[in-house]
Design a protein around this motif. Structure first.
Motif, PDB file in Angstrom:
ATOM      1  N   GLY A  61      18.765   0.377  12.790  1.00 20.71           N
ATOM      2  CA  GLY A  61      18.534   0.301  14.392  1.00 20.71           C
ATOM      3  C   GLY A  61      17.460  -1.337  14.256  1.00 20.71           C
ATOM      4  N   LYS A  62      17.085  -1.414  13.447  1.00 16.35           N
ATOM      5  CA  LYS A  62      16.620  -2.739  13.551  1.00 16.35           C
ATOM      6  C   LYS A  62      16.379  -3.944  12.031  1.00 16.35           C
ATOM      7  N   VAL A  63      16.773  -5.055  11.734  1.00 10.63           N
ATOM      8  CA  VAL A  63      15.941  -5.502  11.064  1.00 10.63           C
ATOM      9  C   VAL A  63      14.943  -5.365  10.440  1.00 10.63           C
ATOM     10  N   VAL A  64      15.277  -5.041   8.824  1.00 10.84           N
ATOM     11  CA  VAL A  64      13.897  -4.736   8.353  1.00 10.84           C
ATOM     12  C   VAL A  64      13.507  -5.980   7.247  1.00 10.84           C
ATOM     13  N   LEU A  65      12.647  -6.491   7.349  1.00  8.09           N
ATOM     14  CA  LEU A  65      12.058  -7.626   6.246  1.00  8.09           C
ATOM     15  C   LEU A  65      10.316  -6.690   5.312  1.00  8.09           C
ATOM     16  N   MET A  66      11.744  -6.857   3.762  1.00  9.09           N
ATOM     17  CA  MET A  66      10.311  -6.384   2.841  1.00  9.09           C
ATOM     18  C   MET A  66       9.551  -7.465   2.005  1.00  9.09           C
ATOM     19  N   PHE A  67       7.869  -6.854   2.307  1.00 10.48           N
ATOM     20  CA  PHE A  67       8.068  -8.620   1.124  1.00 10.48           C
ATOM     21  C   PHE A  67       6.669  -6.579  -0.382  1.00 10.48           C
ATOM     22  N   PHE A  68       6.627  -7.922  -1.256  1.00  9.79           N
ATOM     23  CA  PHE A  68       5.791  -7.054  -1.905  1.00  9.79           C
ATOM     24  C   PHE A  68       4.324  -7.818  -2.648  1.00  9.79           C
ATOM     25  N   GLY A  69       3.136  -7.211  -1.710  1.00  9.15           N
ATOM     26  CA  GLY A  69       2.073  -8.170  -3.045  1.00  9.15           C
ATOM     27  C   GLY A  69       0.875  -7.358  -2.370  1.00  9.15           C
ATOM     28  N   TYR A  70      -0.152  -7.502  -2.593  1.00  8.00           N
ATOM     29  CA  TYR A  70      -1.652  -6.822  -2.447  1.00  8.00           C
ATOM     30  C   TYR A  70      -2.769  -7.812  -1.555  1.00  8.00           C
ATOM     31  N   VAL A  76      -0.176 -16.667  -2.475  1.00 12.29           N
ATOM     32  CA  VAL A  76       1.596 -16.349  -2.471  1.00 12.29           C
ATOM     33  C   VAL A  76       1.070 -15.246  -0.700  1.00 12.29           C
ATOM     34  N   CYS A  77       0.503 -14.217  -1.287  1.00 13.88           N
ATOM     35  CA  CYS A  77       1.096 -13.152   0.153  1.00 13.88           C
ATOM     36  C   CYS A  77       0.383 -13.189   1.268  1.00 13.88           C
ATOM     37  N   PRO A  78      -0.687 -14.146   1.707  1.00 11.41           N
ATOM     38  CA  PRO A  78      -1.340 -15.004   2.586  1.00 11.41           C
ATOM     39  C   PRO A  78      -0.235 -15.722   3.620  1.00 11.41           C
ATOM     40  N   THR A  79       0.414 -16.380   2.245  1.00  8.91           N
ATOM     41  CA  THR A  79       1.167 -17.707   3.244  1.00  8.91           C
ATOM     42  C   THR A  79       2.834 -17.467   3.324  1.00  8.91           C
ATOM     43  N   THR A  80       3.187 -16.281   2.843  1.00  8.41           N
ATOM     44  CA  THR A  80       4.224 -14.947   3.627  1.00  8.41           C
ATOM     45  C   THR A  80       4.561 -14.678   4.645  1.00  8.41           C
ATOM     46  N   MET A  81       3.108 -14.117   4.037  1.00  7.62           N
ATOM     47  CA  MET A  81       2.686 -13.107   5.495  1.00  7.62           C
ATOM     48  C   MET A  81       2.670 -13.906   6.822  1.00  7.62           C
ATOM     49  N   VAL A 103       4.419  -3.886   1.090  1.00  5.08           N
ATOM     50  CA  VAL A 103       4.426  -3.178   0.426  1.00  5.08           C
ATOM     51  C   VAL A 103       3.020  -3.193  -0.776  1.00  5.08           C
ATOM     52  N   THR A 104       2.663  -2.313  -0.960  1.00  2.00           N
ATOM     53  CA  THR A 104       1.327  -2.699  -1.628  1.00  2.00           C
ATOM     54  C   THR A 104       1.955  -2.734  -3.747  1.00  2.00           C
ATOM     55  N   VAL A 105       1.541  -3.603  -4.472  1.00  5.11           N
ATOM     56  CA  VAL A 105       1.613  -3.523  -5.462  1.00  5.11           C
ATOM     57  C   VAL A 105       0.619  -3.391  -6.322  1.00  5.11           C
ATOM     58  N   ASP A 106      -0.843  -3.047  -6.123  1.00 11.84           N
ATOM     59  CA  ASP A 106      -1.818  -3.002  -6.068  1.00 11.84           C
ATOM     60  C   ASP A 106      -1.980  -1.402  -5.490  1.00 11.84           C
ATOM     61  N   PRO A 107      -2.164  -0.432  -5.631  1.00 11.63           N
ATOM     62  CA  PRO A 107      -2.042   0.875  -5.233  1.00 11.63           C
ATOM     63  C   PRO A 107      -4.158   1.153  -5.637  1.00 11.63           C
ATOM     64  N   THR A 159      -6.212  -9.756 -10.938  1.00 16.93           N
ATOM     65  CA  THR A 159      -4.812 -10.504 -10.145  1.00 16.93           C
ATOM     66  C   THR A 159      -3.525  -9.381 -10.641  1.00 16.93           C
ATOM     67  N   MET A 160      -2.556  -9.851 -10.314  1.00 15.63           N
ATOM     68  CA  MET A 160      -1.973  -9.541  -9.749  1.00 15.63           C
ATOM     69  C   MET A 160      -0.818 -10.284  -9.882  1.00 15.63           C
ATOM     70  N   ASP A 161       0.685 -10.393 -11.014  1.00 10.13           N
ATOM     71  CA  ASP A 161       1.245 -10.987 -10.818  1.00 10.13           C
ATOM     72  C   ASP A 161       2.713  -9.559 -10.642  1.00 10.13           C
ATOM     73  N   HIS A 162       3.324 -10.919  -9.373  1.00 10.45           N
ATOM     74  CA  HIS A 162       4.148 -10.388  -8.987  1.00 10.45           C
ATOM     75  C   HIS A 162       5.500 -11.001  -8.492  1.00 10.45           C
ATOM     76  N   THR A 163       6.620 -10.538  -8.160  1.00  6.79           N
ATOM     77  CA  THR A 163       7.683 -11.085  -7.279  1.00  6.79           C
ATOM     78  C   THR A 163       7.340 -11.870  -5.991  1.00  6.79           C
TER      79      THR A 163
END
Length: 199
Positions: A61-70, A76-81, A103-107, A159-163
């Motif tokens: 029922g909602k449009v979902v925008l999903m980003f993978f980062g840490y 990149v992550c703070p810029t995208t957020m 979604v964190t890639v650094d659990p 650090t984490m390299d990620h999409t």
């Protein structure tokens, strides 16, 4: 009789043309990459920063925008957020129909508490998602997301390299778009409005 036959053929021709127009109706002109119909990124099983188990169906029922980062990502992550936060502001009341997921890639380092502090700082409606290393790997595989640890000077300073892109799902939970990072909020708002206008 011949006149009736001609009129009948003309009517049939007009009907077929109308059907053809409906069948070849143009798809929305998205600014970002259209992924409609791709057979992956169908679901996930993670926990949100409030401790609640989540799947994609929770946001139907909602449009979902999903980003993978840490959370310790330097750029990149703070810029995208921040882009997503700006997009939500530009959407105004429509933003209530959009759910942003981080979604964190650094659990290993991104605990529930850390996500609860980091993610809502950009917008209180945003949700951080995390899982075990195995759950994160499974989601990464399903969503075809690359991520890898890059060693630092000390064991904890990696650090984490990620999409660096985000997925967008329509209100039915179907994958629709790949959104590039660093383009500013305007193209995101444009595409979200097109999806929000769909049933």
């Amino acid at each position: 009789m011949k006149k009736l036959l001609v009129v009948g053929l003309m009517a049939l021709s007009a009907l077929l043309a109308a059907c053809e127009r409906r069948a070849t109706a143009p798809r929305p002109e998205f600014t970002n990459t259209d992924l409609t119909g791709l057979p992956y990124a169908k679901d996930f099983a993670l926990t949100d920063h409030n401790g609640k188990p989540r799947t994609l169906a929770d946001f139907k029922g909602k449009v979902v925008l999903m980003f993978f980062g840490y959370t310790q990502c330097p750029d990149v992550c703070p810029t995208t957020m921040a882009e997503m936060s700006a997009a939500m502001k530009e959407l105004g009341p429509l933003a209530e129909q959009v759910q942003v997921l981080f979604v964190t890639v650094d659990p290993e380092r991104d605990t529930q508490q850390l996500l609860a502090e980091y993610v809502p700082a950009f917008d209180k409606r945003f949700l951080g998602l995390y899982g075990t290393a195995e759950q994160t790997a499974a989601v990464g595989k399903e969503f075809k997301v690359f991520y890898a640890k890059v060693p630092g000077k000390t064991p904890g300073s990696y650090t984490m390299d990620h999409t660096a892109a985000s997925y967008v799902f329509d209100k039915q939970g179907k994958i629709r778009l790949l959104v590039r990072s660093g383009q500013g909020p305007a193209p995101i708002v444009h595409d979200l409005k097109l999806l929000l206008a769909q049933p």
